[in-house]
Design a protein around this motif. Structure first.
Motif, PDB file in Angstrom:
ATOM      1  N   ALA A 158       0.828  -1.202   0.000  1.00 54.30           N
ATOM      2  CA  ALA A 158       0.000   0.000   0.000  1.00 54.30           C
ATOM      3  C   ALA A 158       0.867   1.259   0.000  1.00 54.30           C
ATOM      4  CB  ALA A 158      -0.937   0.004   1.210  1.00 54.30           C
ATOM      5  N   LEU A 159       1.957   1.241   0.767  1.00 50.42           N
ATOM      6  CA  LEU A 159       2.864   2.385   0.786  1.00 50.42           C
ATOM      7  C   LEU A 159       3.503   2.602  -0.578  1.00 50.42           C
ATOM      8  CD1 LEU A 159       4.835   2.283   4.171  1.00 50.42           C
ATOM      9  CD2 LEU A 159       3.127   3.949   3.437  1.00 50.42           C
ATOM     10  N   ALA A 160       3.930   1.504  -1.203  1.00 47.82           N
ATOM     11  CA  ALA A 160       4.567   1.612  -2.513  1.00 47.82           C
ATOM     12  C   ALA A 160       3.590   2.174  -3.547  1.00 47.82           C
ATOM     13  CB  ALA A 160       5.093   0.249  -2.952  1.00 47.82           C
ATOM     14  N   LEU A 161       2.357   1.694  -3.519  1.00 53.66           N
ATOM     15  CA  LEU A 161       1.350   2.186  -4.464  1.00 53.66           C
ATOM     16  C   LEU A 161       0.990   3.641  -4.165  1.00 53.66           C
ATOM     17  CD1 LEU A 161      -0.990  -0.919  -4.754  1.00 53.66           C
ATOM     18  CD2 LEU A 161       0.164   0.237  -6.641  1.00 53.66           C
ATOM     19  N   SER A 162       0.892   3.979  -2.874  1.00 57.32           N
ATOM     20  CA  SER A 162       0.588   5.354  -2.515  1.00 57.32           C
ATOM     21  C   SER A 162       1.672   6.301  -3.017  1.00 57.32           C
ATOM     22  CB  SER A 162       0.446   5.485  -0.993  1.00 57.32           C
ATOM     23  OG  SER A 162       0.116   6.807  -0.623  1.00 57.32           O
ATOM     24  N   ALA A 366     -11.514   1.826   0.838  1.00 63.35           N
ATOM     25  CA  ALA A 366     -10.717   2.921   0.271  1.00 63.35           C
ATOM     26  C   ALA A 366     -10.140   2.552  -1.086  1.00 63.35           C
ATOM     27  CB  ALA A 366      -9.584   3.286   1.233  1.00 63.35           C
ATOM     28  N   LEU A 367     -10.061   1.266  -1.373  1.00 61.70           N
ATOM     29  CA  LEU A 367      -9.470   0.805  -2.635  1.00 61.70           C
ATOM     30  C   LEU A 367     -10.502   0.503  -3.709  1.00 61.70           C
ATOM     31  CD1 LEU A 367      -6.708  -1.619  -1.270  1.00 61.70           C
ATOM     32  CD2 LEU A 367      -6.391   0.650  -2.240  1.00 61.70           C
ATOM     33  N   GLU A 368     -11.745   0.868  -3.465  1.00 62.78           N
ATOM     34  CA  GLU A 368     -12.765   0.635  -4.484  1.00 62.78           C
ATOM     35  C   GLU A 368     -12.375   1.356  -5.775  1.00 62.78           C
ATOM     36  OE1 GLU A 368     -15.263  -1.329  -4.476  1.00 62.78           O
ATOM     37  OE2 GLU A 368     -15.149  -1.947  -2.375  1.00 62.78           O
ATOM     38  N   THR A 369     -12.806   0.799  -6.896  1.00 65.30           N
ATOM     39  CA  THR A 369     -12.458   1.343  -8.211  1.00 65.30           C
ATOM     40  C   THR A 369     -12.837   2.816  -8.316  1.00 65.30           C
ATOM     41  OG1 THR A 369     -12.804  -0.819  -9.206  1.00 65.30           O
ATOM     42  CG2 THR A 369     -12.768   1.071 -10.684  1.00 65.30           C
ATOM     43  N   ARG A 370     -11.910   3.633  -8.814  1.00 65.23           N
ATOM     44  CA  ARG A 370     -12.124   5.079  -8.910  1.00 65.23           C
ATOM     45  C   ARG A 370     -12.308   5.559 -10.348  1.00 65.23           C
ATOM     46  NH1 ARG A 370     -13.519   6.365  -3.770  1.00 65.23           N
ATOM     47  NH2 ARG A 370     -12.185   5.232  -2.330  1.00 65.23           N
ATOM     48  N   ARG A 382      -3.925   6.336  -0.019  1.00 62.85           N
ATOM     49  CA  ARG A 382      -3.357   6.915   1.208  1.00 62.85           C
ATOM     50  C   ARG A 382      -4.151   6.454   2.425  1.00 62.85           C
ATOM     51  NH1 ARG A 382      -4.411  11.884   0.318  1.00 62.85           N
ATOM     52  NH2 ARG A 382      -2.729  12.133  -1.208  1.00 62.85           N
ATOM     53  N   ARG A 383      -5.488   6.467   2.307  1.00 68.16           N
ATOM     54  CA  ARG A 383      -6.333   6.022   3.423  1.00 68.16           C
ATOM     55  C   ARG A 383      -6.146   4.530   3.688  1.00 68.16           C
ATOM     56  NH1 ARG A 383     -10.133   9.032   0.651  1.00 68.16           N
ATOM     57  NH2 ARG A 383     -11.309   7.154   0.107  1.00 68.16           N
ATOM     58  N   ALA A 384      -5.985   3.768   2.613  1.00 66.87           N
ATOM     59  CA  ALA A 384      -5.776   2.327   2.777  1.00 66.87           C
ATOM     60  C   ALA A 384      -4.470   2.047   3.507  1.00 66.87           C
ATOM     61  CB  ALA A 384      -5.776   1.638   1.411  1.00 66.87           C
ATOM     62  N   ALA A 385      -3.422   2.774   3.144  1.00 64.36           N
ATOM     63  CA  ALA A 385      -2.126   2.589   3.803  1.00 64.36           C
ATOM     64  C   ALA A 385      -2.215   2.957   5.282  1.00 64.36           C
ATOM     65  CB  ALA A 385      -1.060   3.435   3.109  1.00 64.36           C
ATOM     66  N   GLU A 386      -2.939   4.018   5.589  1.00 66.01           N
ATOM     67  CA  GLU A 386      -3.095   4.426   6.998  1.00 66.01           C
ATOM     68  C   GLU A 386      -3.830   3.348   7.790  1.00 66.01           C
ATOM     69  OE1 GLU A 386      -5.111   8.114   6.743  1.00 66.01           O
ATOM     70  OE2 GLU A 386      -3.314   9.285   6.223  1.00 66.01           O
ATOM     71  N   ALA A 387      -4.881   2.781   7.208  1.00 69.46           N
ATOM     72  CA  ALA A 387      -5.644   1.744   7.907  1.00 69.46           C
ATOM     73  C   ALA A 387      -4.798   0.496   8.133  1.00 69.46           C
ATOM     74  CB  ALA A 387      -6.903   1.393   7.113  1.00 69.46           C
TER      75      ALA A 387
END
Length: 412
Positions: A158-162, A366-370, A382-387
């Motif tokens: 998640a950090l890498a993707l963020s 937070a990772l739902e398709t955008r 970013r929210r996913a990484a925080e969680a």
């Protein structure tokens, strides 16, 4: 949150026992021990027992930080059990400069000093509270890092993707290589899949920690109370030939194949005229609706495990509480159905907790398709990484730590 003082507490359960332990941790732990023993401790004492008179006749075990449970200097006084001896030892520790530890403060310091993450800290209390070997094995696996490592991998991805999404926002999207955003979307979808796999273990973890609700249901005189006694191996429920004896529900803990079970005997299902019995029937129906498994005695309940009771009377296949026929097989079938109610994400042998499940769901949402929008995708990542980081304690608040460690006893 500060850990620059020295704490002390009785670390063994209160009451009559052979041995008690008083634990001291902090920068002045060795000085406190010296005040009680009249001995100046040196590095050579670390990791060794020595006999001492500290108001009780016992042993002193010395740990030098960071090679201790808390990561600090630690001393344990092992003396006689009971209530008076450990209390007197603790009082001397407090008089020598230590303060009384709060609930879970030793494990809190272990977390703050990097000895374990929040996932492992949760496993400590679950290991203490475990009611069956299966629940203890699950907690021990998590304490050993069975979940920490997978969560670390999810957090790192998640950090890498963020970071990649944030970089994309800093440049003109037209400068990015062809298919770059689509590639990030594919990686985000793969991360969602891994989170879904981890969430699949949430139900089993809940059963192991809170116990599976197994409800015995049937008409009056179907044999529910007799069956409960047979399954428990003791005369717990009142058995009578008079219909409607059980007007409320009776609950007891049991171990079925390593599964902690909340076994419940309920009022007989019928159109009762008596107000008290009607209330009992309504409670029975409510329990059946919430049950992880309903064992239906000679009646049809959707989704239930239907059995034929009192098989000793007619010779048909089933269960007899009187002779014990089929009882062991019924226990095994209940355990099998509970195991089949959930599936593990892998062979790690560990299942997520309620707190971890909520954070995983937050990350998943937070990772739902955008729809290919880089800004929305970056915010979601970013929210996913925080969680995911919160699961391990990479990010935390004092309220979170207070809520978690208040579940512990003093001295742990």
């Amino acid at each position: 949150m500060k850990s620059d003082d020295t704490i002390a507490a009785i670390a063994t359960a209160p009451g009559r026992g052979a041995v008690s332990v008083v634990r001291v941790s902090g920068p002045d732990a060795w000085r406190v021990a010296g005040a009680l023993t009249g001995r100046t401790l040196h590095d050579a004492d670390a990791g060794r027992f020595f006999r001492a008179d500290f108001g009780d006749d016992g042993l002193v075990l010395v740990f030098k930080g960071p090679r201790s449970y808390t990561g600090e200097d630690v001393v344990e006084f092992q003396g006689h059990g009971g209530s008076v001896a450990p209390r007197r030892t603790l009082e001397k520790c407090l008089a020598s400069g230590a303060r009384l530890a709060r609930r879970g403060e030793f494990t809190l310091r272990a977390f703050l000093n990097g000895k374990l993450d929040l996932s492992a800290a949760e496993a400590v209390i679950d290991l203490v509270d475990a009611k069956t070997d299966r629940a203890a094995d699950d907690a021990f696996a998590r304490l050993g890092g069975a979940l920490s490592r997978p969560f670390e991998d999810l957090y790192a991805e998640a950090l890498a993707l963020s970071s990649a999404y944030e970089h994309l926002l800093d440049v003109d999207e037209s400068e990015a290589p062809e298919g770059y955003l689509e590639g990030l979307s594919a990686r985000a979808a793969a991360l969602r899949g891994k989170i879904d796999a981890r969430l699949a273990t949430a139900h089993e973890g809940k059963l192991l920690r809170e116990g599976a609700l197994v409800v015995l249901a049937g008409a009056p005189n179907a044999g529910k109370s007799s069956l409960m006694n047979a399954l428990l191996g003791e005369r717990r429920a009142i058995v009578s030939e008079t219909a409607g004896t059980t007007r409320d529900f009776l609950e007891e803990w049991a171990d079925f194949g390593g599964w902690p079970v909340r076994l419940v005997d309920t009022a007989g299902l019928r159109a009762a005229e008596d107000a008290v019995e009607r209330e009992g029937v309504e409670r029975a129906k409510d329990l059946m609706a919430r049950a992880d498994l309903v064992v239906a005695l000679d009646c049809d309940v959707p989704g239930a495990l239907r059995i034929h009771a009192k098989c000793d009377l007619d010779g048909l296949p089933g269960v007899s509480s009187k002779t014990g026929a089929g009882v062991a097989e019924l226990k095994a079938e209940i355990a099998r159905r509970l195991a089949g109610a959930s599936s593990r994400a892998d062979e790690s042998g560990a299942d997520v907790t309620s707190r971890q499940r909520e954070l995983l769901q937050t990350a998943r949402e937070a990772l739902e398709t955008r729809g290919g929008d880089a800004v929305l995708a970056a915010n979601g990542m970013r929210r996913a990484a925080e969680a995911l980081g919160s699961i391990l304690g990479k990010t935390y608040s004092e309220d979170l730590l207070d809520a978690l460690f208040s579940r512990f006893c003093v001295g742990k």
